[in-house]
Design an enzyme around this catalytic site. Sequence first.
Site, PDB file in Angstrom:
ATOM      1  N   GLU A 163       2.700  -5.087   0.106  1.00 14.93           N
ATOM      2  CA  GLU A 163       1.811  -4.340  -0.787  1.00 14.93           C
ATOM      3  C   GLU A 163       2.578  -3.235  -1.506  1.00 14.93           C
ATOM      4  O   GLU A 163       3.707  -2.902  -1.149  1.00 14.93           O
ATOM      5  CB  GLU A 163       0.652  -3.738  -0.003  1.00 14.93           C
ATOM      6  CG  GLU A 163       1.029  -3.117   1.331  1.00 14.93           C
ATOM      7  CD  GLU A 163       2.042  -2.009   1.278  1.00 14.93           C
ATOM      8  OE1 GLU A 163       1.910  -1.135   0.382  1.00 14.93           O
ATOM      9  OE2 GLU A 163       2.960  -1.973   2.098  1.00 14.93           O
ATOM     10  N   GLY A 305       7.639  -0.545   2.499  1.00 15.89           N
ATOM     11  CA  GLY A 305       6.554  -1.392   2.024  1.00 15.89           C
ATOM     12  C   GLY A 305       7.088  -2.447   1.082  1.00 15.89           C
ATOM     13  O   GLY A 305       8.214  -2.925   1.238  1.00 15.89           O
ATOM     14  N   GLU A 306       6.294  -2.840   0.110  1.00 14.25           N
ATOM     15  CA  GLU A 306       6.602  -3.846  -0.916  1.00 14.25           C
ATOM     16  C   GLU A 306       7.158  -5.154  -0.353  1.00 14.25           C
ATOM     17  O   GLU A 306       7.910  -5.860  -1.021  1.00 14.25           O
ATOM     18  CB  GLU A 306       7.520  -3.270  -1.997  1.00 14.25           C
ATOM     19  CG  GLU A 306       8.912  -2.868  -1.608  1.00 14.25           C
ATOM     20  CD  GLU A 306       9.695  -2.140  -2.711  1.00 14.25           C
ATOM     21  OE1 GLU A 306      10.882  -2.480  -2.928  1.00 14.25           O
ATOM     22  OE2 GLU A 306       9.118  -1.227  -3.347  1.00 14.25           O
ATOM     23  N   GLY A 307       6.790  -5.479   0.877  1.00 14.20           N
ATOM     24  CA  GLY A 307       7.209  -6.739   1.464  1.00 14.20           C
ATOM     25  C   GLY A 307       8.639  -6.778   1.945  1.00 14.20           C
ATOM     26  O   GLY A 307       9.128  -7.843   2.350  1.00 14.20           O
TER      27      GLY A 307
END
Length: 340
Positions: A163, A305-307
Amino acid sequence: MSTAASPFDDIRQLIVSMPGPDEAAVEAVRARDGQLTKPAGSLGRLEWLAEWLAAWQGKAPPTVARPLVCVFAASHGVTAKGVSAFPAEVNRQMLETFAAGGGAINQICAANGLGFKVFDLALDLPTGDITEGPAMSEKDAVATMAFGMEAVAGGTDLLGIGEMGIGNTTIAAAIYAALFGGTPAHWVGRGTGVDDAGLARKVAVVEAALAQHAGHLDDPLEVLARLGGRDIAAMAGAILAARAQRVPVVLDGYVATAAAAILFAIHPSTIDHCVAGHLSAEGAHRDVLERLGKIPLLALGMRLGEGSGAALAMSLVKSAAAIHADMATFDQAGVSKREG
């Protein structure tokens, strides 16, 4: 709460109709593993990963030919309460960075042969401020879950979910506090790097949100609608779609795990096809993973974050599949087996 004619009825029905693990595929993997040129158990959790892949792909040997990382980007109304070290406009700027190939996740995916997609979840329209009312209506929450389901591309054989959204560690902390209890301070972390005053604001926001929605948080899907965000709803939808399509899932960190926790709270087996990619440095992620029964594949002190953590872990899953499929057996290599 009565669930009669609830928009969540279809989600509940989908969950009870999910396919289970393919035990025959697992046994086939174990049988082949016993013939590979190595001592039994010598590859540790890589051997377990091959079994897990086979169980949820429903085939042996399992394959990782089309891995995909999906990042869901959303805006949260609670950012107006000063819960982040960065302003809300960073959401759009980061989306543009991803599109230009400049994010950390872009480099990780390129280095490890992973597909990458970003989904804009009405980024310019924040959800409601959870201290003042619901983040989403039930209808909007279900629609966003359905969008996440559609994001699971046909042919994908391993899915990583992540996300991007300023304020979403506050949202995740509120969800964990609602699901698991305990003090909000236990669940709140520094997110993007807030100072002590910012951390205190985050704790106060979670406390206020729980008070605002008291009496309406017994149903996990109600927790999602009232305290969640579009990113978390979409990730929950993607997890469900992956299960229906027999695609194993690698979870990213603190926020992505909140989507899995919602589903786990409905029924623990709903996330059996998921593994935890890494242990985040954010908040009480270790506590969450222990409650979900997930042992992280990596522990690198990351909280981006951000995968990013999921993508790095997917390289391990790829390796596990390749070792199992392509490693020589004792007979093929002419290596003597262990006696006795």
